[in-house]
Every structure is written in structure tokens, then in C-alpha cells.
Write a protein that holds these residues in place. Structure first.
Motif, mmCIF file in Angstrom:
data_model
loop_
_atom_site.group_PDB
_atom_site.id
_atom_site.type_symbol
_atom_site.label_atom_id
_atom_site.label_comp_id
_atom_site.label_asym_id
_atom_site.label_seq_id
_atom_site.Cartn_x
_atom_site.Cartn_y
_atom_site.Cartn_z
ATOM 1 N N VAL A 157 0.854 -1.313 -0.145
ATOM 2 C CA VAL A 157 0.107 -0.155 0.087
ATOM 3 C C VAL A 157 0.900 1.338 0.026
ATOM 4 O O VAL A 157 0.322 2.173 -0.266
ATOM 5 N N ALA A 158 2.362 1.104 0.137
ATOM 6 C CA ALA A 158 3.139 2.178 0.162
ATOM 7 C C ALA A 158 3.115 2.953 -0.936
ATOM 8 O O ALA A 158 3.339 4.081 -1.009
ATOM 9 N N PHE A 159 2.961 2.134 -2.203
ATOM 10 C CA PHE A 159 3.087 2.751 -3.370
ATOM 11 C C PHE A 159 1.864 3.851 -3.596
ATOM 12 O O PHE A 159 1.993 4.853 -3.956
ATOM 13 N N SER A 160 0.764 3.662 -3.112
ATOM 14 C CA SER A 160 -0.351 4.620 -3.157
ATOM 15 C C SER A 160 -0.061 5.704 -1.998
ATOM 16 O O SER A 160 -0.395 6.819 -2.415
ATOM 17 N N ALA A 161 0.345 5.239 -1.032
ATOM 18 C CA ALA A 161 0.704 6.121 0.049
ATOM 19 C C ALA A 161 1.856 7.007 -0.095
ATOM 20 O O ALA A 161 1.562 8.272 0.351
ATOM 21 N N VAL A 162 2.787 6.834 -0.772
ATOM 22 C CA VAL A 162 3.821 7.586 -1.092
ATOM 23 C C VAL A 162 3.293 8.866 -2.142
ATOM 24 O O VAL A 162 3.728 9.825 -2.230
ATOM 25 N N ALA A 163 2.644 8.194 -3.207
ATOM 26 C CA ALA A 163 2.300 9.213 -4.185
ATOM 27 C C ALA A 163 1.409 10.277 -3.608
ATOM 28 O O ALA A 163 0.478 9.838 -2.893
ATOM 29 N N ARG A 164 1.467 11.382 -4.335
ATOM 30 C CA ARG A 164 0.534 12.532 -4.031
ATOM 31 C C ARG A 164 -0.820 12.378 -4.741
ATOM 32 O O ARG A 164 -1.867 12.714 -4.324
ATOM 33 N N VAL A 165 -0.795 11.933 -5.952
ATOM 34 C CA VAL A 165 -1.739 11.770 -6.615
ATOM 35 C C VAL A 165 -1.844 10.142 -7.220
ATOM 36 O O VAL A 165 -0.857 9.754 -7.927
ATOM 37 N N ILE A 172 -3.304 16.694 -2.750
ATOM 38 C CA ILE A 172 -2.945 18.172 -3.136
ATOM 39 C C ILE A 172 -3.994 18.715 -4.003
ATOM 40 O O ILE A 172 -3.809 19.908 -4.583
ATOM 41 N N GLY A 173 -5.246 18.037 -4.142
ATOM 42 C CA GLY A 173 -6.120 18.745 -5.194
ATOM 43 C C GLY A 173 -7.609 17.704 -4.865
ATOM 44 O O GLY A 173 -7.668 16.904 -4.142
ATOM 45 N N PRO A 174 -8.604 18.020 -5.776
ATOM 46 C CA PRO A 174 -9.659 17.178 -5.852
ATOM 47 C C PRO A 174 -9.334 15.793 -5.970
ATOM 48 O O PRO A 174 -8.435 15.178 -6.665
ATOM 49 N N ASP A 175 -10.055 14.836 -5.277
ATOM 50 C CA ASP A 175 -9.876 13.455 -5.622
ATOM 51 C C ASP A 175 -10.926 12.655 -6.306
ATOM 52 O O ASP A 175 -11.175 11.378 -5.842
ATOM 53 N N ASP A 176 -11.706 13.288 -6.847
ATOM 54 C CA ASP A 176 -12.751 12.748 -7.618
ATOM 55 C C ASP A 176 -12.886 13.222 -9.098
ATOM 56 O O ASP A 176 -11.902 13.993 -9.490
ATOM 57 N N GLY A 177 -13.715 12.624 -10.060
ATOM 58 C CA GLY A 177 -14.004 13.016 -11.359
ATOM 59 C C GLY A 177 -13.073 12.233 -12.302
ATOM 60 O O GLY A 177 -11.783 11.545 -11.853
#
Length: 380
Positions: A177-185, A210-215
């Protein structure tokens, strides 16, 4: 926050693009690269600022796969650079992201103006166990630092683990899960069936610190003749879509009672569908087929049996084996040699495109060619 693509690609940050096999993850990354190099329009209608991009791929060859796709999407080839190897103690070796990021940093500084760095696959940056959080975090930190130092958006490509439909797509990124945790987007790509029974592909944000997380945006993978006799895939963007990634990437009948259709299929059927989807866009290196099959949870022996059933052609071209549903793989490198892209040569077993005019993809400017020749990282 400075954006390369507002709310999607941020300068100085690490991003991950994940999805199941056959969803055009690499082609999506190249579409972003092409937009940056040409100062083109993003899917939301905004215009990209001009910049250079640097691409490393351990799964696709630049001459017969990556370059034709970039041409098909209108990239300015003078702004695209490919990492082709690392020179260590005078010996040219295969580039290893887990070992050679310091050399890559020096190369980026020499090129200048890099807005996007593509690492495909990002798991290659991890020398240890990619399922252990501590090891993955430690291994990704140099890539995070490199992106920050160079003020470029780093985009790593990954896969979905098998199954997990209806779960948070961020949790389906293969490995720790660190791959997703380290990435900002974290961006995800998937093909889903809408209520009208038609398939549609969607690129969505499943996480953003750092910004919207949907769409997201619908997209289609199309084919065109990028060079005489060479077909290449490209991305055709569709409409914007609203909703969270979990909502967008869940099929209408997901979670319905009773056995699912996939549960009734044999492993052979799944492997055949996998190959049809993977090879429909053109020839694929055997190594890439094997990597995608593993990510899809398919046994290699089953995939080979499925390839025999489907009549998949296996041909060796320029020292590498390719799987294909056509005879194209036997001709690709030869056709590239006679195109206006440049000549394909051999350097210590590595392919390189030798520039013939200013429009050819090349990694050496006239004022710095001597300096680049002694670089620790070989690139075009």
C-alpha cells in the motif's frame, strides 16, 4: 502548488497510474507526454505549457512501440527523451531505476526543462520486496526526492491486483500500500460496462493529497498508421465524468446475487480474453506479456496454452521475442529503419536512434553532444 496539468499532474510530486492489463496505461502516459511537448490541450480544455519529457520503459521498446504512439499523438519529438541504458565503469548496462537514479538526475539536469518523468513500471524502482511497506517507502524516496529537485512531475505506472471489484481502487494497486501512500496523486484506468450495455474506458483520480480526489474522463484507444506500414495506438479523449473512482469503476451489476459470469469461466477462457485484449493494439514483447499475465493472476503455462489456441504468432525481432496477432512484429524495426525517424543502430547490444535531422527524436543538443557522450546514463 504549480501544476503541469491542473489537479492531475503536479510539478515536483510523485504520481501513480494504475489499472488492469489492456487498459492502455502506457499509452495514457504517452498521451500526457505528447500534450506537454506540443503545448496541446488537456482533456478539460486547458492548455499545457511547453516542456520536455523523459521516459523509461522496461516493458516496451521505444523504436517499435513508444515512438510510433508519440508520433500518432502529435508529440514534438525534439522534446522527448528515452533512457536506454546506464554506463557504469565504461560498461553499458540495462538501466535500473533502483540503482541508477543518481545518474538519471545528472542526465535530467543536462537536458533541462523536464516537466514529466515516466517510470514504467514503478515497481522496478524497488530492489527489495515490493509487498513490504518499509522497503517500498525507502526505495521510492529517491524518486520522490528526484522529482522535487528537478521540479518535474514523476509518473509511475503500475497494475491492479486480481479481483477486488467494488473496493477502493487505490487499494487495488499491486504490491504494498506504500505505492499509493507515497504518491501524492493516484490515477486509475479501467474499462467498465455502462447501464446501456456498452463498454467505456475511464481515467479517474482515486486519491489526491494536493487537490480534488474525484472525477475523471472517458477515453478511447484508437489505431492509426503512425509511419508507413506501422500501426500505433493513441488516446481519443471523451467527456468529463463526475463521481469518485470507486463509484465510476464499479460495474452496474457488481455485487449482484448469484455467481458472476467470470466465476463460470475456465482459466483457459480468462487467458484467451486476456491475450485478445492485450494484443489487439499491436505486437507485445514476451516479457511484457508475462508481466501483465502475472499482474492479472494468470499462470504462465495457461497463457501459453491460450496463445496456441488463438494462433498467436511468436517471432524474434532484433534479439527480442514478440507476441502478435499479425505479421507486423517481424517488420516493425525494419520499417522504422527506413522511415524519416532515423536509423536504428546497435551500441553494445542496445538500440539507439541516430538523428539525421532536427525533427528526429534525439537526446543530444548540438551544443552539448560531447558532454552527453560521457554521461552515466545513455538516452536518446
Amino acid at each position: 502548488m504549480t501544476w503541469v496539468w491542473e489537479n492531475w499532474l503536479a510539478q515536483g510530486k510523485l504520481h501513480v497510474l494504475a489499472g488492469a492489463p489492456g487498459q492502455g496505461k502506457t499509452t495514457l502516459a504517452l498521451a500526457m507526454a505528447a500534450t506537454i511537448t506540443a503545448g496541446g490541450l488537456w482533456p478539460d480544455g486547458s492548455r499545457s505549457s511547453l516542456g520536455n519529457v523523459l521516459v523509461w520503459s522496461g516493458e516496451d521498446h521505444y523504436a517499435d512501440t513508444l515512438l510510433p504512439r508519440l508520433i500518432a499523438m502529435g508529440a514534438d519529438r525534439s522534446r522527448v527523451f528515452f533512457v536506454t541504458g546506464a554506463r557504469i565503469s565504461g560498461e553499458l548496462l540495462t538501466f535500473d531505476p533502483a540503482r541508477d537514479l543518481n545518474q538519471l538526475l545528472r542526465a535530467i539536469e543536462k537536458i533541462g526543462g523536464i516537466n514529466l518523468l515516466v517510470v514504467d513500471p514503478i515497481v522496478s524502482a524497488v530492489a527489495g520486496d515490493s509487498h513490504k511497506n518499509t522497503e517500498v517507502r525507502r526505495a521510492l524516496q529517491p524518486l520522490v526526492d528526484l522529482a522535487a529537485h528537478c521540479n518535474c512531475a514523476a509518473l509511475g505506472i503500475s497494475h491492479f491486483s486480481k479481483g477486488g471489484q467494488g473496493q477502493d481502487p487505490t487499494q487495488r494497486v499491486v504490491g504494498s500500500v506504500a505505492f499509493s501512500a507515497v504518491a501524492r496523486v493516484v490515477m486509475v484506468a479501467a474499462k467498465m460496462r455502462s447501464e446501456d450495455g456498452k463498454d467505456r474506458r475511464i481515467l479517474a483520480r482515486s486519491k489526491s493529497n494536493i487537490g480534488p480526489d474525484d472525477g475523471g474522463f472517458e477515453y478511447h484507444i484508437e489505431q492509426t498508421e503512425a509511419l508507413p506500414g506501422i500501426q500505433a495506438s493513441y488516446i481519443a479523449w471523451g467527456d468529463a465524468v463526475a463521481g469518485t473512482a470507486r463509484e465510476l469503476l464499479t460495474e452496474p451489476d457488481d455485487g449482484a446475487s448469484g455467481p458472476s459470469e467470470s466465476a463460470d469461466k475456465s482459466a483457459q477462457d480468462e487467458a484467451e480474453e486476456f491475450l485478445i485484449e492485450l494484443l489487439k493494439d499491436g505486437p507485445s514483447p514476451t516479457k511484457h506479456v508475462e508481466t501483465e499475465a502475472k499482474a492479472a493472476g494468470l499462470a504462465w503455462r495457461t497463457v501459453r496454452r491460450a496463445s496456441d489456441t488463438l494462433g498467436v504468432k511468436k517471432r524474434k525481432t532484433e534479439g527480442a521475442w514478440y507476441w502478435s496477432k499479425s505479421n507486423l512484429s517481424n517488420e516493425v524495426v525494419q520499417l522504422v529503419q527506413h522511415s524519416n525517424v532515423g536509423q536504428v543502430g546497435q551500441v553494445d547490444g542496445q538500440h539507439e536512434i541516430k538523428p539525421e535531422d532536427s525533427n528526429i527524436l534525439n537526446g543530444e543538443s548540438s551544443e552539448s553532444s560531447d558532454e552527453m557522450e560521457s554521461s552515466d546514463v545513455e538516452f536518446l
